[in-house]
Design a protein around this motif. Structure first.
Motif, short mmCIF file in Angstrom:
data_model
loop_
_atom_site.label_atom_id
_atom_site.label_comp_id
_atom_site.label_asym_id
_atom_site.label_seq_id
_atom_site.Cartn_x
_atom_site.Cartn_y
_atom_site.Cartn_z
N ARG A 175 0.82 -1.21 0.00
CA ARG A 175 0.00 0.00 0.00
C ARG A 175 0.86 1.26 0.00
O ARG A 175 0.44 2.31 -0.50
CB ARG A 175 -0.92 0.01 1.22
N LEU A 176 2.07 1.15 0.56
CA LEU A 176 3.00 2.28 0.51
C LEU A 176 3.54 2.50 -0.90
O LEU A 176 3.92 3.61 -1.26
CB LEU A 176 4.19 2.04 1.45
N GLY A 177 3.59 1.40 -1.68
CA GLY A 177 4.12 1.52 -3.04
C GLY A 177 5.25 0.57 -3.35
O GLY A 177 6.08 0.86 -4.20
N VAL A 178 5.28 -0.57 -2.66
CA VAL A 178 6.31 -1.58 -2.90
C VAL A 178 5.70 -2.75 -3.67
O VAL A 178 4.70 -3.32 -3.24
CB VAL A 178 6.90 -2.10 -1.57
N ALA A 179 6.31 -3.10 -4.80
CA ALA A 179 5.82 -4.22 -5.62
C ALA A 179 6.95 -5.21 -5.83
O ALA A 179 8.05 -4.83 -6.24
CB ALA A 179 5.31 -3.72 -6.97
N LEU A 180 6.69 -6.48 -5.54
CA LEU A 180 7.70 -7.53 -5.65
C LEU A 180 7.30 -8.54 -6.72
O LEU A 180 6.17 -9.03 -6.73
CB LEU A 180 7.86 -8.26 -4.31
N LEU A 181 8.26 -8.87 -7.59
CA LEU A 181 8.14 -10.02 -8.49
C LEU A 181 9.08 -11.09 -7.97
O LEU A 181 10.29 -10.99 -8.16
CB LEU A 181 8.52 -9.65 -9.92
N PRO A 182 8.58 -12.12 -7.30
CA PRO A 182 9.47 -13.18 -6.81
C PRO A 182 9.94 -14.07 -7.95
O PRO A 182 9.36 -14.07 -9.05
CB PRO A 182 8.57 -13.95 -5.83
N ALA A 183 10.97 -14.84 -7.69
CA ALA A 183 11.49 -15.74 -8.73
C ALA A 183 10.56 -16.90 -8.98
O ALA A 183 10.56 -17.48 -10.06
CB ALA A 183 12.88 -16.25 -8.32
N GLU A 184 9.72 -17.25 -8.00
CA GLU A 184 8.81 -18.38 -8.13
C GLU A 184 7.44 -18.02 -7.56
O GLU A 184 7.30 -17.05 -6.82
CB GLU A 184 9.37 -19.60 -7.39
N GLN A 185 6.44 -18.82 -7.94
CA GLN A 185 5.09 -18.69 -7.39
C GLN A 185 4.57 -17.25 -7.48
O GLN A 185 4.13 -16.66 -6.50
CB GLN A 185 5.05 -19.16 -5.93
N ALA A 186 4.61 -16.71 -8.71
CA ALA A 186 4.25 -15.31 -8.91
C ALA A 186 2.86 -15.11 -9.50
O ALA A 186 2.47 -13.97 -9.75
CB ALA A 186 5.30 -14.64 -9.80
N VAL A 187 2.11 -16.20 -9.75
CA VAL A 187 0.74 -16.08 -10.25
C VAL A 187 -0.19 -16.87 -9.34
O VAL A 187 0.25 -17.69 -8.52
CB VAL A 187 0.60 -16.59 -11.70
N PHE A 188 -1.49 -16.62 -9.49
CA PHE A 188 -2.50 -17.42 -8.82
C PHE A 188 -2.86 -18.56 -9.76
O PHE A 188 -3.60 -18.36 -10.73
CB PHE A 188 -3.74 -16.58 -8.49
N PRO A 189 -2.34 -19.77 -9.52
CA PRO A 189 -2.44 -20.83 -10.53
C PRO A 189 -3.85 -21.31 -10.82
O PRO A 189 -4.12 -21.79 -11.92
CB PRO A 189 -1.58 -21.95 -9.93
N SER A 190 -4.77 -21.18 -9.87
CA SER A 190 -6.12 -21.69 -10.09
C SER A 190 -7.04 -20.68 -10.79
O SER A 190 -8.16 -21.03 -11.20
CB SER A 190 -6.75 -22.10 -8.76
N LEU A 191 -6.57 -19.44 -10.95
CA LEU A 191 -7.36 -18.40 -11.62
C LEU A 191 -6.99 -18.33 -13.09
O LEU A 191 -5.88 -18.70 -13.49
CB LEU A 191 -7.13 -17.04 -10.96
N SER A 192 -7.89 -17.82 -13.90
CA SER A 192 -7.57 -17.59 -15.31
C SER A 192 -6.57 -16.43 -15.41
O SER A 192 -6.37 -15.66 -14.46
CB SER A 192 -8.83 -17.25 -16.09
N VAL A 193 -5.99 -16.31 -16.59
CA VAL A 193 -5.07 -15.19 -16.82
C VAL A 193 -5.81 -13.87 -16.63
O VAL A 193 -5.30 -12.95 -15.96
CB VAL A 193 -4.45 -15.28 -18.22
N ALA A 194 -7.00 -13.75 -17.20
CA ALA A 194 -7.77 -12.52 -17.06
C ALA A 194 -8.06 -12.21 -15.59
O ALA A 194 -7.98 -11.05 -15.16
CB ALA A 194 -9.07 -12.62 -17.85
N GLU A 195 -8.39 -13.25 -14.82
CA GLU A 195 -8.67 -13.04 -13.40
C GLU A 195 -7.41 -12.63 -12.66
O GLU A 195 -7.46 -11.78 -11.75
CB GLU A 195 -9.25 -14.32 -12.80
N ASN A 196 -6.26 -13.20 -13.00
CA ASN A 196 -5.00 -12.78 -12.41
C ASN A 196 -4.74 -11.30 -12.65
O ASN A 196 -4.31 -10.57 -11.75
CB ASN A 196 -3.84 -13.59 -12.99
#
Length: 222
Positions: free
Chosen positions: A83-104
């Motif tokens: 919420r302060l403005g920090v965004a992280l892209l981790p090396a692994e597990q970076a999507v919600f696998p059970s959701l569609s791409v559009a939902e992600n």
């Protein structure tokens, strides 16, 4: 140089293993910083400590966020840091696998600019919108995760080996996007095994076995 965030005497421990040994790591605001080192060097732990994914066992995390004076956020959780403005892209597990791409891409929260902004950045996602994210290739999942970070309004973007699984053309596009974001005043931190040739970096830190062993600034025009 003004600062965006800072690790001060930071220690991170995973069980009996200490991954960061009292590291001081100031991150310049409106610049691209690269943390380099081999696997096990502590670069991912440094990103995770800034994002609040792992707690410090000692030391402080200081947040400037455009202000002249720091605010200590050591005890702040990941969501409140986002919420302060920090965004992280981790090396692994970076999507919600059970959701569609559009939902992600449409998940509410501080990350992401929505489906339209993501597709504008990665047209390759257009044909994948109805697919379940967990069924995508590694590179396709990477684009989904990257689009959420790159289209977000975050001040500080933390990217852990973002090019994993990406085609060279896509990687080059991301580097150009990151350079444009930095030029617009955003702050980017990349964790890499070596400095990417395409990266428009300003500061580089080398980590080795949990210690900061070298730091340098890029000479203007180099």
């Amino acid at each position: 140089m003004a600062r965006e965030i800072e690790l001060r005497d930071a220690r991170v421990r995973y069980g009996p293993l200490e991954a960061l040994h009292g590291v001081d790591l100031p991150i310049a605001a409106g610049a691209m910083t690269v943390l380099v080192g081999r696997n096990g060097s502590g670069r991912s732990s440094a990103l995770h400590a800034m994002a609040g994914v792992v707690p410090l066992t000692a030391g402080q995390v200081l947040w400037y966020g455009g202000a002249a004076h720091a605010r200590e956020i050591t005890a702040l959780d990941t969501y409140r840091r986002s919420r302060l403005g920090v965004a992280l892209l981790p090396a692994e597990q970076a999507v919600f696998p059970s959701l569609s791409v559009a939902e992600n891409l449409a998940v509410p929260g501080p990350l992401g600019g929505g489906v339209d902004a993501s597709v504008a950045l990665f047209p390759e996602l257009t044909r994948l919108l109805a697919r379940t994210a967990g069924t995508l290739s590694g590179g396709e999942q990477r684009m989904v995760a990257l689009s959420r970070v790159l289209t977000s309004p975050a001040r500080l973007l933390l990217l852990d080996e973002f090019a994993l699984g990406l085609a060279e053309e896509v990687t080059a596009r991301v580097h150009a996007t990151l350079a444009a974001l930095v030029a617009a005043g955003r702050t980017v931190v990349l964790a890499e095994q070596s400095i990417p040739a395409e990266a428009a970096w300003d500061v580089a830190y080398e980590l080795r076995r949990g210690d900061l062993v070298a730091a340098r600034e890029r000479v203007s025009g180099a």
